[in-house]
Design a protein around this motif. Structure first.
Motif, mmCIF file in Angstrom:
data_model
loop_
_atom_site.group_PDB
_atom_site.id
_atom_site.type_symbol
_atom_site.label_atom_id
_atom_site.label_comp_id
_atom_site.label_asym_id
_atom_site.label_seq_id
_atom_site.Cartn_x
_atom_site.Cartn_y
_atom_site.Cartn_z
ATOM 1 N N UNK A 139 48.565 42.940 58.370
ATOM 2 C CA UNK A 139 48.030 44.129 59.043
ATOM 3 C C UNK A 139 48.745 44.312 60.380
ATOM 4 N N UNK A 140 48.914 43.210 61.121
ATOM 5 C CA UNK A 140 49.642 43.294 62.390
ATOM 6 C C UNK A 140 51.070 43.757 62.206
ATOM 7 N N UNK A 141 51.729 43.265 61.163
ATOM 8 C CA UNK A 141 53.111 43.674 60.921
ATOM 9 C C UNK A 141 53.193 45.126 60.464
ATOM 10 N N UNK A 142 52.195 45.576 59.726
ATOM 11 C CA UNK A 142 52.181 46.980 59.318
ATOM 12 C C UNK A 142 51.991 47.897 60.520
ATOM 13 N N UNK A 143 51.138 47.490 61.451
ATOM 14 C CA UNK A 143 51.002 48.256 62.705
ATOM 15 C C UNK A 143 52.328 48.275 63.454
ATOM 16 N N UNK A 144 53.010 47.128 63.484
ATOM 17 C CA UNK A 144 54.319 47.058 64.143
ATOM 18 C C UNK A 144 55.315 47.986 63.467
ATOM 19 N N UNK A 145 55.240 48.099 62.155
ATOM 20 C CA UNK A 145 56.135 48.996 61.437
ATOM 21 C C UNK A 145 55.914 50.445 61.858
ATOM 22 N N UNK A 154 67.688 50.304 67.116
ATOM 23 C CA UNK A 154 67.665 49.110 67.943
ATOM 24 C C UNK A 154 66.876 48.017 67.247
ATOM 25 N N UNK A 155 67.590 47.139 66.565
ATOM 26 C CA UNK A 155 66.948 46.140 65.739
ATOM 27 C C UNK A 155 66.368 45.004 66.557
ATOM 28 N N UNK A 156 66.958 44.723 67.696
ATOM 29 C CA UNK A 156 66.433 43.663 68.549
ATOM 30 C C UNK A 156 65.001 43.965 68.956
ATOM 31 N N UNK A 157 64.732 45.224 69.249
ATOM 32 C CA UNK A 157 63.390 45.601 69.666
ATOM 33 C C UNK A 157 62.446 45.729 68.477
ATOM 34 N N UNK A 158 63.011 46.015 67.299
ATOM 35 C CA UNK A 158 62.175 45.975 66.100
ATOM 36 C C UNK A 158 61.699 44.551 65.823
ATOM 37 N N UNK A 159 62.571 43.584 66.015
ATOM 38 C CA UNK A 159 62.181 42.186 65.846
ATOM 39 C C UNK A 159 61.032 41.857 66.788
ATOM 40 N N UNK A 160 61.141 42.306 68.031
ATOM 41 C CA UNK A 160 60.079 42.045 69.009
ATOM 42 C C UNK A 160 58.749 42.615 68.531
#
Length: 663
Positions: A139-145, A154-160
């Motif tokens: 759920x947390x990762x889906x919110x992050x998505x 900017x993939x570095x910030x997507x990782x964050x």
């Protein structure tokens, strides 16, 4: 091909990222709280009339009065989950069919994790033997998505963001903010080789974790996921016992994960052999869990009441004894593997904790009896509860590959420094045992993998930078996943799967070559006659000279039509203009002019996918690797790699690994 000279970076500034991290923690806390409410509301309806300590209550009842509920309720949950699997398949087909026309915000990207969360709530609410922490992390990762839509390239910030979402999920699920931060490091940053991320990544993880835990405290209460007894370390002489316990938990975890794999293969076999629809498998898993629960109702998910019962072995009348705990641990391993392998949705964190608590209590009780019988009157061995606590962390660490998270989680729950030394020793050996047992299976040396990550026009240093920047790009792996069983992070990164797959797996030898001397008209006719979206241009030695796509053709036609007012000029130019003057011979990458991008058959698909997405390329020529430096510019073509083939290959790999590594 895209004509941009630089990779776009439209991500917000760092101060805005910190604000996004706070909002991510808030959103995750709210959604996880709603999920937990659902997990508790469903059993109130499904198991109406059953007390909160349901497993203990069921164990004391006559089987003739309760057997029908113990059997039918998990089966009903499996039927509902299976029907939702069918709904997800339909939605996935709709998503794939409309992917080419879809632009901007994707509504289905939010529907998938929502349905998965409902599936998990139904699975757990009907008592099936899985846990809620994996779904909470997803759920947390889906919110992050959702928030990552602002990150663009900017993939570095997507990782964050992904790491912060994972931390928030664990923090709100266990009410353990510190363990959540280390969970993000172990399950997101380390697998993606992003441990050296900039400070704002750490700041986002901490902020999201703290805020998510705070929201959970406000909405669900300040109590921990379960109460733990006071830890008691009699003397340093007990430390060898804890080390033996760690190895025992490691062995149990190996059996557990292999049983999960076996059940998944078993369900795949019966689906293929007997034509059993996939939507029926969760019902069979629920039926199996119900049958086991007839004898051992403690395997049913009832929050953490079963774990608390084990932690009070010998202190309360309803707590199971040592012999019953031994049987319960074995039954829980089988029931959990059966539920996971059948396609029921849930995590392995809670089952791992219960199995570890049972194994630890059995080991501690048995050790105390042996030592006391050998040395009468000796009181140098702690109560079984102390070993149960350490066994929980050791099993969790070994099953889910999260040693630091396990240590910190138990320390946060006990708040006792005395547990650290035995805890760290047991966890260290617990994670070592699976690596030793599985070592003979690792046949591919790591240096072979690394040597394949090469592009003919990218230097080794630049390649290393690209590998360090690699991370989760798409939203599919941010949804609640039914893969990832061997590490209960519940989410196998698509990038990590693609790293193990080579271009040779997805490349096609169905391609068209044309010499540099043909005209544009002939090249276009060749593309259309062969139903290709590109042709490869070769020189007199049959070496790659360039690539011609319909995008190149459109740009050529547009330029010619704007340069003159003659109506037949475009037609005449197509008849006279050579393909060598229009095809793409090079590309600008990272601000520098380079030759055409190519890859090798032994290049991993993760790198090929990243390069294609960086410049919006839909195909890469696959060329033969040569040793002579003088021939590095031009290569002999062996195949072509299409972007769609990478996605198809990934989908096949995910289906083949539906048992297994996430959060």
């Amino acid at each position: 091909m895209d004509g941009n000279d630089e990779l776009a970076d439209s991500a917000p500034p760092e101060w805005a990222l910190l604000l996004i991290g706070c909002l991510l923690g808030l959103a995750t806390g709210l959604f996880v709280a709603a999920f937990n409410k659902g997990v508790h509301v469903i059993p109130e309806w499904a198991w109406a009339g059953t007390p909160n300590d349901g497993a203990a209550w069921l164990r004391l009842q006559r089987l003739g009065d309760t057997w029908h509920r113990i059997l039918l309720i998990p089966v009903t949950g499996g039927v509902i989950v299976g029907m939702m699997h069918g709904l997800l398949e339909i939605l996935d087909q709709i998503r794939q069919s409309s992917s080419s026309q879809r632009q901007g915000f994707d509504l289905l990207a939010g529907v998938f994790p929502t349905i998965k969360a409902v599936q998990a709530a139904v699975t757990l609410g009907t008592g099936c033997s899985l846990g809620p922490e994996g779904p909470s992390v997803d759920i947390g990762k889906s919110c992050a998505n959702g928030f990552s839509l602002m990150m663009e390239n900017n993939r570095e910030r997507k990782i964050a963001l992904v790491a912060a979402g994972a931390a928030a999920g664990i923090s709100s699920g266990f009410n353990a903010a510190v363990a959540g931060c280390f969970f993000a490091i172990e399950t997101v940053l380390r697998p993606l080789r992003a441990e050296n991320s900039p400070p704002f990544t750490t700041a986002m993880i901490i902020l999201a974790s703290v805020i998510s835990s705070t929201v959970s405290n406000v909405l669900l209460g300040t109590q921990s996921a379960f109460t733990v007894p006071a830890y008691d370390l009699k003397s340093a002489a007990e430390l060898p016992l804890y080390l033996i316990l760690g190895m025992l938990c490691g062995a149990v975890s190996v059996a557990f994960t292999r049983l999960v794999a076996w059940f998944t293969k078993f369900f795949d076999f019966i689906k293929e052999k007997f034509g059993l629809p996939a939507v029926a498998c969760p019902a069979l898993g629920g039926l199996g869990a119900g049958i086991i629960a007839l004898k051992y109702p403690g395997i049913l998910y009832w929050g953490f009441t079963n774990v608390e019962e084990i932690l009070h072995t010998g202190r309360i009348a309803s707590a199971p004894g040592i012999w019953l705990l031994t049987q319960l641990a074995a039954a829980k391993v089988v029931a959990t593997a059966l539920c996971k392998g059948s396609g029921l949705v849930g995590g392995l964190y809670a089952p791992s904790l219960m199995i570890g608590a049972a194994v630890g209590a059995v080991f501690g009780g048995s050790a105390a009896e042996l030592i006391n019988s050998a040395i009468p009157g000796n009181a140098a061995v702690a109560q079984p509860q102390a070993y149960a606590l350490v066994g929980m962390a050791a099993t969790l660490a070994s099953v889910c590959s999260v040693p630091l998270t396990s240590v910190l989680l138990l320390f946060e729950l006990t708040k006792d420094y005395r547990i650290l030394l035995p805890l760290m020793g047991a966890v260290g050996l617990a994670i070592w045992v699976p690596s030793v047992v599985n070592q003979p299976m690792e046949t591919e040396p790591s240096d072979t993998r690394n040597s394949a990550r090469v592009y003919s026009v990218v230097s080794a240093a630049e390649e290393k930078d690209e590998v360090m920047r690699r991370q989760l790009d798409s939203g599919h792996d941010l949804e609640l996943s039914v893969i990832g069983n061997t590490s209960d992070s519940e989410t196998v990164s698509e990038e990590l799967l693609l790293e193990d797959l080579k271009v040779s797996r997805a490349m096609s030898k169905n391609y068209v070559k044309v010499p540099v001397s043909v005209t544009m008209k002939e090249a276009i006719k060749c593309m259309r006659d062969n139903h290709q979206n590109c042709v490869l241009v070769v020189d007199d030695e049959d070496l790659l000279e360039g690539i011609l796509t319909f995008g190149d053709v459109r740009r050529f036609q547009s330029k010619k039509s704007s340069d003159t007012s003659k109506s037949d000029c475009r037609f005449l130019d197509a008849n006279t203009c050579l393909v060598s003057s229009v095809c793409t011979r090079g590309i600008s990458y990272c601000g520098r002019a380079r030759g055409i991008f190519t890859c090798y058959p032994d290049t991993d698909l993760a790198m090929a996918k990243e390069l294609m997405e960086a410049k919006d390329i839909r195909q890469l020529p696959v060329v033969k690797r040569v040793r002579e430096p003088s021939k590095e510019i031009k290569r002999r073509i062996v195949a072509i790699l299409h972007y769609s083939s990478i996605l198809n290959c990934l989908r096949e790999e995910i289906k083949s690994k539906e048992i297994s590594p996430s959060t």
